[in-house]
Design a protein around this motif. Structure first.
Motif, PDB file in Angstrom:
ATOM      1  N   ASN A   1     -32.757  -5.432  84.513  1.00  0.00           N
ATOM      2  CA  ASN A   1     -32.840  -6.893  84.663  1.00  0.00           C
ATOM      3  C   ASN A   1     -32.787  -7.321  86.114  1.00  0.00           C
ATOM      4  O   ASN A   1     -32.302  -8.399  86.431  1.00  0.00           O
ATOM      5  CB  ASN A   1     -31.715  -7.558  83.879  1.00  0.00           C
TER       6      ASN A   1
ATOM      7  N   SER B   1     -33.502  -5.191  77.069  1.00  0.00           N
ATOM      8  CA  SER B   1     -32.690  -6.354  77.427  1.00  0.00           C
ATOM      9  C   SER B   1     -33.411  -7.232  78.444  1.00  0.00           C
ATOM     10  O   SER B   1     -33.060  -8.379  78.632  1.00  0.00           O
ATOM     11  CB  SER B   1     -31.340  -5.908  77.985  1.00  0.00           C
TER      12      SER B   1
ATOM     13  N   LEU C   1     -28.520 -12.298  77.129  1.00  0.00           N
ATOM     14  CA  LEU C   1     -28.183 -11.239  78.097  1.00  0.00           C
ATOM     15  C   LEU C   1     -26.700 -11.322  78.438  1.00  0.00           C
ATOM     16  O   LEU C   1     -26.009 -10.307  78.505  1.00  0.00           O
ATOM     17  CB  LEU C   1     -29.038 -11.426  79.345  1.00  0.00           C
TER      18      LEU C   1
ATOM     19  N   THR D   1     -28.430  -1.776  81.833  1.00  0.00           N
ATOM     20  CA  THR D   1     -28.842  -3.169  81.633  1.00  0.00           C
ATOM     21  C   THR D   1     -29.091  -3.840  82.974  1.00  0.00           C
ATOM     22  O   THR D   1     -30.086  -4.546  83.162  1.00  0.00           O
ATOM     23  CB  THR D   1     -27.736  -3.937  80.876  1.00  0.00           C
TER      24      THR D   1
END
Length: 1719
Positions: A802, A754, A762, A798
């Motif tokens: 990120n 991701s 996203l 995730t």
């Protein structure tokens, strides 16, 4: 070796000569003309060879002649000769030495041979060589040659036929190749072609070059022939078959497309001839009208004919492939026909070849694209592309749904199989024994009982047809089962592959261009602009994007319908894989093109296939319904989205529980489900960027699969296979067990990837996860089943990957976790929510952001905010997690928190009492860490928050130790403030300036606690205020600790405060605290507290809340007082110091008057403390007044140390500050130049003291049973305050004040003691010791008297008042004071009944004797000093002293203590010895007139007491007492009587009477015989008598009055003696023998003694002093004495003898004026 090389030429010449020779030999006999020709030919050749250098050219020139002999030879029709000739001719041809004419001759000759049916194969060979080696043959010659070949094709001989067919093909090719070469040659030359009229006649070919013309004519005739029309050019054709014609057409079209594309004439042919022909032939109702062959057609008229049909389809394929652009409309018709051929009613073979044709189209994506552009995108056109795809789809469905395939005619049912169920079943059984030797099961599709094998048709991407290639078959072939389906399947896959790769390539190119333009200087044009630019370049070309979208829109329904059915039916892993790949690529393509519905549809299909059949999953069913409700109708074909079948012939690999709110048995996962799941993972992994909203579908499905497989989240959110058996129902085969780690790994990688998604994608992913999580939460409500943590775990994962752009997803991510997950009732769910939030925060803070967090405060606050939000959640487990993570954050990132501190501190401080101990303990650990390690690193503005937080830990009531430790922390914090004072102050001031500026700009006031004090001072004030709150905590230990800390820190660090801030400290902190404490103390509960929690015993002095509060009150008051003491000059400069002083005194007073001994006593101690401040003396004045008067000064321990509570300085920088705060120099010296006027303060203190004293010594009223009686130490302390206080007020101390003082002192002394306290306070009764209270009272008066003594004149009027006060105390010796109506026991009785422990407390009066006696001593002492003082004289002090002393003197033996009257006498004597001279001195003024009667009475009362001596008095004692009496009489004789002339006459008379009374003392009746002499006080009588006589005959009588008194006294005495004697004689006589009563005898003896004493005295006195009457009276006694002689008592006789003796002096009359003999 080339044909033109000299050697080759030589060889050619030789060979030709040889050939000719052979010919001449052969013909020698039969055909002489030929022989001759041959021989002449030899000569000809030789000649040519000899003459010409270029032999070949010469040969060609003469070729007709050279060839002639051979042609003649052929004419013989003799096989041997013919063969030889043909060979020779071919040799010539191969060397290209044949001219046009010769060629014509050759062809004519060959035609003859053909007609004669000779050497057919050789003929064909020769024609071929002729046409291929050179281009000399044209027009009619050429056409003749071609017809020749055609004719040979239709002979009866098979070999000839086939060879001819091949030759024809080759010749046709050659014709077109020549045209191509011709075009090549003329490429450079631009010709102006004459304009071709619109409806140009098909004969007008004048514009064509020769070869082109040939080709044109040939092609035109082929069309004619196929159409069964007469040819124009190929004259001489006898018969022709359609099949051959079509093959030739196909090969030309296929091999030479450029010819048709470049030449209008040819294009025209295509349009006008070929297409109509094809369309006509396509009709199955064609009747052949050409020759006999027509009858040979075996098919009934109305049936399509396989060979023709198949060839037509091939032609159509070529047309579409190469000439689509020319034949748009025609192609539309062809394609529609193709689609129709797939109909179920059509014969099997027709459908098979149609499918093969379509497959050929499907491998050409650009073609498909063109279809789409030309048809589907035009308004009124057939949607050809869509129809093709849908046709394939419905074809595939029909195969499964319609069991008997194709026509009813049994002949057409291929042997391979109808798809009917029974056969299919047999087939599947048999299939196992196929090629693989029974090990490999055949790949097949199976759907609702229909089993269809999957055959390998062609390599991927190439359409290798089987039936389209069956050119030799006339009968329709039988099609194996599954063939058509397999081709259709391949076609679909190729279609998808082709379209997607094409579009993706172009998309990629477009993106590159966009990037390129971006990187250029101009900003990239938007898509609109690009479209316009393209529009300009070519009007009809639509925007590529639109074409792609149309293509996808056109094909997706059909594709999806077919693929999902195939996927459901597939039993082969590879096939499944291919189908999934197709669906995946389509989904991704739709995503890239932004086509949401198709994208979601494909994804839904994959998702459904991943899950067990009929699995209830709302997301999927909802998105599928809108598809399945539509059925797309395509020209009568209906494409239905088929629901999956439930029978699965798949290997089951896992059994698990479905994820749903109600547990509903188990579900089964097959290998195919897992395969689909992997595709799904692959899709998400590789195409996440285009998934958008369909993330929801993907993730929902994955979540369910993960759940069924029993994967559970581990740390960081990665899913791991759960414990071996999650539930009783989870069963995993080994196959899937080995897959699980891989799957979980892919899952993790999926979310790791991701990080490569763009922001929008996203967000889609996050939203999808959030809504999944919501579902999981709804499911977890109301039951304690394990919830699905998939979504939460993946949100975490995730977030973690990120981090570099965490800002964009932080809010939705944490918002969901905080608001929903962390507040969920299911604890497992909550726990993970918290785990996720805290892990994200920790990771976010630890991540190396760019720019770093320290420079990106907004991001840091954003990251920390959720940590704060967690505080709003009530669940303890969440808070625990939150605090643990705070601890970890502090340990790892504590140094770099910067602006995040307020948030972190807010979290630590968000504790409430309803939270458990462990939470509070964890939070407190964090705080300790902050205070010990991080104070220097945090912004100074946060220090106030630290103080608040520490305070809140103090106030929590769960854990006492934490409260106490947090107070310690506050102390540490204050120390830190002190050490770093300067830095903190600067930083805070900077901050303040900025804030003020902001506030000004906004036009609002700066809102800050304690404004407008400077910010650094405010920090201190906040600290003090917090400690103040803790000082009134309900728990005594906390109060005590906080109190000590508060006062310590104020005294240790107060020097740092600005002067005005002290105002706030005093009023807002200290007084506020005192108020609260006073209020709480007075309202505290008096109930006994049994134990202090646990087994702690509580001392009886602390066993009620009231007593515990008392301790707090004591501490607080003492602390405030100490501050007032040490910081007085600082405070005094504040302006309202007097008011503050008053308030403080008020507090002291109310504490002193509280009904608690501890508090009241402590209040007085504080009072004492604030009075020890000495107003500084002016430079050289006398030393301290107190010390001068011997009052000990209690040194203040603080100021005795290094100055007033000032700690050692830690750094030089502070010295200046301390200099600034010079007010802090406390009790040392006032600030220079200010003379402090304190009198108001001290008078205020005096008033307080007076009020306190009055209140506490006021006796209780009778009704008040449980009166509170102040304790002795309290009263002592109260009285002890006076001397110190007096020092400050002596200047204005008035009589009224003195009176007030007296009242209080009197009251204090009168207060009784509680009997249980008495043993500790009272001296035993016999000891003459003063209690400390009494000492203090006397000290107070002493101080006063000394002050008066050295004071000014006007003060000395106070002496009498002091005497009065003291005399009042003296009276206590005989009359103890009453305390109201309180019953008191006498001390002696109270002393020993202590044993009754629980008897109610009684009140014991004190032993006042020692006190009274001491007071008396003081009086005497004082009188000695002040007797002559005006005021003393005028206020009759002496009279008062006498009056007071008269009480004990009068009581004498009745006094409570014997010592009292003895002291009283001694004092009286002492006082008189001083006072009488003064009295005499002032006799004239009359100031002493009233004293004399008092004095007389005093003497009288003492010398003749009403009380008799106690019986047990020893003789020694009695004699001692008598000597005291004697002393008194002596005083009278020395101090009073000699000065009678200054003394009132009545007084002297009283004295005389008294002496008289004493001289004849009647005896006491109780004497024993033995004691009689002593007890008679003879000594006393004697002294009295002597004094009496002495003064009677005193020659110093200065006034007649005095003489009169003494004469009168004497005559009284003598008269009395006479009476006694007479009565005695009388009684003696009457009594007879009985002895007289003892007392009468004693009396007579005394009288007799007195007479003898009188005689003695008279003898001693000078005669002139004695009155004549006296003598007469003396002599008159004599007869009476003589009468007594008869008495019987020997004692009387003895005394009589002594009395009679002196009368001898009267025997002779005395001589006047002569002295007695004794001088």
């Amino acid at each position: 070796m080339t044909t033109s090389s000299p050697e080759a030429v030589k060889k050619l010449i030789d060979n030709m000569q040889t050939d000719l020779r052979s010919l001449s030999m052969e013909c020698k006999k039969k055909f002489p003309p030929v022989k001759e020709a041959a021989e002449s030919g030899i000569v000809k050749i030789k000649t040519i060879a000899a003459r010409n250098t270029d032999i070949l050219a010469a040969l060609k020139e003469n070729s007709s002649e050279v060839v002639q002999p051979f042609l003649m030879g052929c004419g013989t029709k003799e096989p041997k000769i013919t063969q030889l000739c043909l060979a020779a001719i071919q040799r010539l041809m191969s060397h290209e030495v044949v001219s046009e004419a010769a060629a014509g001759n050759i062809i004519a000759m060959l035609w003859q041979l053909m007609e004669n049916g000779l050497e057919e194969l050789k003929l064909l060979q020769t024609v071929l060589v002729l046409l291929t080696t050179n281009t000399v043959v044209h027009d009619e010659v050429l056409s003749k040659a071609i017809v020749l070949c055609f004719r040979l094709h239709f002979t009866k001989d098979n070999i000839t036929n086939n060879t001819a067919a091949a030759t024809v093909r080759q010749v046709v090719t050659v014709v077109f190749e020549r045209m191509v070469t011709e075009d090549e040659r003329h490429k450079g030359i631009v010709e102006q072609p004459p304009p071709v009229p619109g409806n140009s006649n098909r004969r007008s070919i004048s514009t064509l070059r020769p070869s082109a013309k040939d080709a044109y004519m040939l092609f035109q005739d082929l069309c004619q022939l196929v159409n069964a029309d007469a040819p124009y050019w190929l004259v001489g054709m006898t018969e022709m078959t359609r099949t051959f014609g079509l093959e030739l057409l196909e090969s030309v079209l296929n091999d030479f497309p450029e010819v048709f594309l470049q030449h209008q004439e040819f294009s025209f042919l295509l349009k006008e001839r070929v297409c109509p022909l094809v369309i006509k032939l396509f009709s199955p109702n064609i009747k052949f009208r050409q020759g006999s062959a027509a009858a040979a057609s075996p098919a009934p008229v109305e049936k399509p004919y396989f060979p023709i049909c198949m060839r037509l389809l091939r032609v159509v394929s070529v047309l579409i492939k190469h000439f689509y652009s020319l034949l748009v409309t025609e192609c539309e018709i062809f394609l529609s026909l193709l689609v129709k051929f797939l109909d179920g009613e059509k014969p099997q073979w027709l459908r098979a070849v149609a499918v093969e044709s379509i497959h050929r189209l499907c491998v050409q994506p650009h073609l498909l694209r063109s279809f789409c552009q030309s048809y589907d995108m035009k308004q009124h056109s057939t949607k050809v592309f869509r129809d093709i795809v849908n046709a394939l789809g419905s074809f595939i469905q029909s195969v499964f749904i319609v069991p008997s395939l194709g026509s009813p005619a049994p002949t057409n049912t291929p042997a391979g199989g109808s798809g009917s169920g029974s056969q299919a079943a047999a087939q599947s059984a048999a299939g196992a024994g196929g090629s693989g030797g029974g090990l490999t099961t055949q790949a097949a599709f199976e759907y609702r009982g229909t089993w269809i094998p999957l055959l390998t048709v062609s390599a991927q991407g190439s359409a290798k047809a089987t039936y389209l290639e069956m050119l030799d078959k006339v009968e329709p072939p039988s099609i194996p089962e599954g063939y058509a389906l397999s081709v259709a399947f391949s076609a679909l896959l190729d279609l998808v592959r082709g379209i997607t790769s094409m579009i993706e390539r172009e998309l990629a190119k477009e993106e590159e261009e966009t990037v390129a333009t971006r990187s250029g200087s101009d900003p990239a044009p938007g898509p609109g602009v690009t479209a316009e630019m393209q529009g300009q370049s070519s009007e009809q070309e639509p925007v590529p994007q639109l074409v792609w979208e149309e293509m996808v829109n056109a094909c997706w329904c059909g594709l999806l319908a077919a693929l999902s059915l195939l996927l459901d039916a597939s039993t082969d892993e590879t096939a499944t894989e291919n189908i999934l790949k197709a669906e995946l690529t389509m989904a991704s393509l739709c995503g890239r093109l932004g086509l949401v519905t198709p994208r979601d549809a494909f994804i839904t299909a994959i998702c459904k296939a991943s899950l067990p059949p009929h699995y209830a999953l709302t997301v999927l069913s909802s998105s599928a319904t809108n598809l399945s409700n539509k059925s797309y109708s395509i020209q009568g074909q209906s494409v239905q989205i088929i629901s999956p079948s439930s029978e699965s012939h798949q290997q089951v690999v896992a059994v698990g529980q479905p994820l749903s709110a109600q547990s509903q048995g188990t579900v089964v996962l097959t290998a195919k489900n897992i395969q689909c799941m992997r595709t799904l993972l692959n899709l998400a992994h590789c195409h996440g960027a285009v998934l958008g909203t369909s993330w929801q579908l993907v993730l929902a499905t994955l979540q369910h699969l993960v759940w069924i497989l029993g994967l559970k989240p581990g740390s960081g959110g990665a899913l791991k296979p759960g414990r071996a058996v999650e539930g009783p129902s989870t069963v995993l085969t080994t196959a899937v067990m080995t897959d699980l780690p891989v799957i979980s790994n892919i899952l993790s990688r999926l979310f790791e990837s991701s990080q490569y998604l763009d922001d929008v994608s996203l967000h889609h992913l996050i939203n999808a996860l959030c809504s999944l999580s919501m579902e999981a939460m709804d499911m977890a409500y109301g039951n304690n089943k394990e919830p699905s943590l998939f979504a939460v775990a993946k949100l975490l994962e995730t977030g973690l990957v990120n981090m570099d752009r965490i800002e964009i997803l932080w809010r939705p991510l944490t918002g969901h976790l905080l608001e929903k997950v962390c507040q969920h009732p299911n604890s497992r769910m909550r726990e993970w929510g918290a785990e996720a939030v805290t892990s994200l925060i920790k990771a976010g803070l630890a991540y190396k952001h760019d720019p770093p967090l320290s420079q990106n405060q907004r991001l840091q606050l954003l990251l920390l905010n959720p940590l704060k939000e967690l505080s709003n959640i009530v669940h303890a487990d969440i808070r625990q997690k939150q605090l643990e993570s705070v601890l970890q954050i502090l340990q790892s990132q504590g140094d770099s928190l910067g602006p995040g501190w307020p948030l972190v501190l807010g979290v630590i401080g968000a504790i409430r009492n309803d939270q458990g101990e462990s939470l509070i303990r964890t939070a407190f650990q964090c705080l300790q860490l902050v205070v010990t390690d991080f104070l220097p690193t945090m912004p100074c503005t946060c220090l106030q928050i630290v103080v608040d937080v520490a305070g809140s830990f103090g106030l929590q009531n769960q854990e006492l130790n934490i409260s106490l430790t947090s107070i310690g922390l506050l102390w540490n914090i204050s120390d830190y403030f002190f050490q770093r004072g300067e830095t903190i102050e600067q930083e805070l001031n900077r901050e303040e300036a900025a804030l003020e500026k902001q506030a000004r700009e906004k036009g609002v006031a700066l809102n800050r606690p304690f404004h407008p004090a400077p910010p650094f001072d405010c920090l201190w004030l906040c600290l003090y205020a917090k400690l103040g709150e803790l000082c009134v905590d309900p728990r005594p230990a906390v109060r005590k600790s906080a109190g000590q800390t508060l006062f310590s820190t104020i005294s240790a660090h107060g020097t740092l405060l600005q002067q005005p801030t002290w105002h706030t400290v005093v009023w807002k902190v200290l007084f506020h605290l005192l108020d609260c404490v006073r209020k709480s103390s007075t309202t505290a509960d008096k109930e006994k507290i049994e134990s202090g929690g646990g087994n702690i015993l509580i001392h009886h002095s602390r066993d009620t809340a009231e007593k515990q509060w008392a301790e707090t009150w004591v501490l607080t008051l003492a602390g405030v007082a100490r501050i007032f003491n040490t910081r007085r000059y600082l405070l005094q400069s504040l302006g309202d110091f007097f008011k503050a002083w008053e308030v403080l005194l008020d507090h002291i007073q109310s504490a002193a008057l509280s009904k608690n001994n501890e508090v009241s006593l402590a209040a007085l101690k504080s009072f004492q403390e604030i009075l020890q401040i000495v107003t500084p003396v002016k430079d050289s004045e006398k030393p301290d007044a107190l010390a001068a008067m011997g009052v000990p000064v209690l040194m203040d321990p603080v100021s005795a140390a290094s100055g007033p509570g000032r700690p050692l300085l830690r750094s030089d920088s502070l010295t200046e500050r301390l200099a600034r705060y010079n007010g802090a120099e406390s009790a040392g010296t006032p600030p220079p130049g200010e003379e402090v006027d304190d009198s108001a303060l001290w008078w205020s203190a005096w008033n307080t003291w007076y009020r306190t004293g009055t209140e506490c010594t006021r006796p209780p009223s009778a009704s008040d049973k449980l009166a509170f009686i102040p304790s002795q130490p309290f009263l002592t302390a109260l009285v002890q305050i006076f001397p110190a206080l007096y020092q400050h007020i002596k200047g204005g101390f008035s009589m009224e004040d003195l009176r007030k003082l007296g009242v209080i002192l009197h009251g204090a002394v009168s207060v009784p003691i509680s009997s249980d306290a008495s043993p500790f306070i009272l001296p035993s009764y016999t000891e003459a010791v003063l209690t400390s209270l009494q000492e203090a009272v006397l000290t107070a008066l002493d101080v006063l008297q000394k002050a008066i003594c050295i004071g000014p004149e006007n003060m000395q009027v106070m002496y009498p008042a002091i005497f009065d006060q003291l005399l009042l105390f003296v009276e206590f010796s005989c009359k103890p004071p009453q305390y109201g109506k309180l019953e008191t026991k006498h001390i002696a009785n109270a002393k020993y009944n202590q044993i009754q422990l629980f008897a109610p407390a009684e009140w014991v009066a004190l032993n006042y004797v020692p006190f009274a006696e001491r007071s008396l001593e003081v009086v005497v002492d004082l009188y000695q000093k002040t007797a002559c003082h005006k005021a003393v004289v005028s206020e009759k002090v002496l009279q008062n002293i006498i009056k007071t002393l008269r009480i004990p003197l009068g009581l004498k033996y009745a006094c409570p203590s014997e010592s009292t009257w003895k002291l009283a006498v001694a004092s009286l004597l002492k006082v008189l010895s001083i006072g009488l001279p003064v009295a005499r001195q002032h006799a004239s003024s009359g100031k002493f007139d009233t004293m004399w009667p008092e004095l007389a009475n005093a003497f009288e009362d003492f010398l003749f007491p009403k009380s008799s001596a106690p019986d047990n008095l020893s003789i020694q004692e009695f004699q001692k007492n008598e000597s005291i009496d004697v002393e008194v009489v002596q005083l009278i004789s020395t101090e009073i009587l000699p000065f009678a002339n200054f003394i009132p006459k009545e007084f002297v008379g009283q004295i005389m009477a008294m002496l008289n009374k004493g001289s004849i003392h009647s005896q006491s009746s109780s004497f024993t015989e033995a004691e009689i002499d002593v007890r008679m006080r003879e000594e006393f009588s004697k002294v009295c008598f002597e004094t009496l006589l002495q003064f009677s005959f005193s020659n110093k009588v200065s006034t007649p009055q005095e003489g009169y008194i003494s004469r009168m006294a004497l005559s009284v005495l003598l008269k009395r003696s006479q009476d006694v004697l007479r009565r005695y004689v009388e009684d003696e006589r009457l009594s007879g023998r009985c002895p007289l009563p003892r007392q009468q005898v004693t009396e007579i003896i005394f009288v007799l003694k007195a007479i003898s004493t009188l005689m003695d005295s008279l003898k001693k006195t000078q005669p002139e002093n004695v009155d004549g009457n006296t003598w007469a009276q003396v002599i008159a006694l004599y007869p009476t004495l003589v009468e007594c002689i008869t008495c019987s008592s020997s004692e009387v006789s003895c005394a009589l003898k002594e009395a009679l003796g002196p009368f001898k002096d009267f025997m002779q009359p005395p001589i006047t004026k002569v002295q007695n003999g004794e001088s």
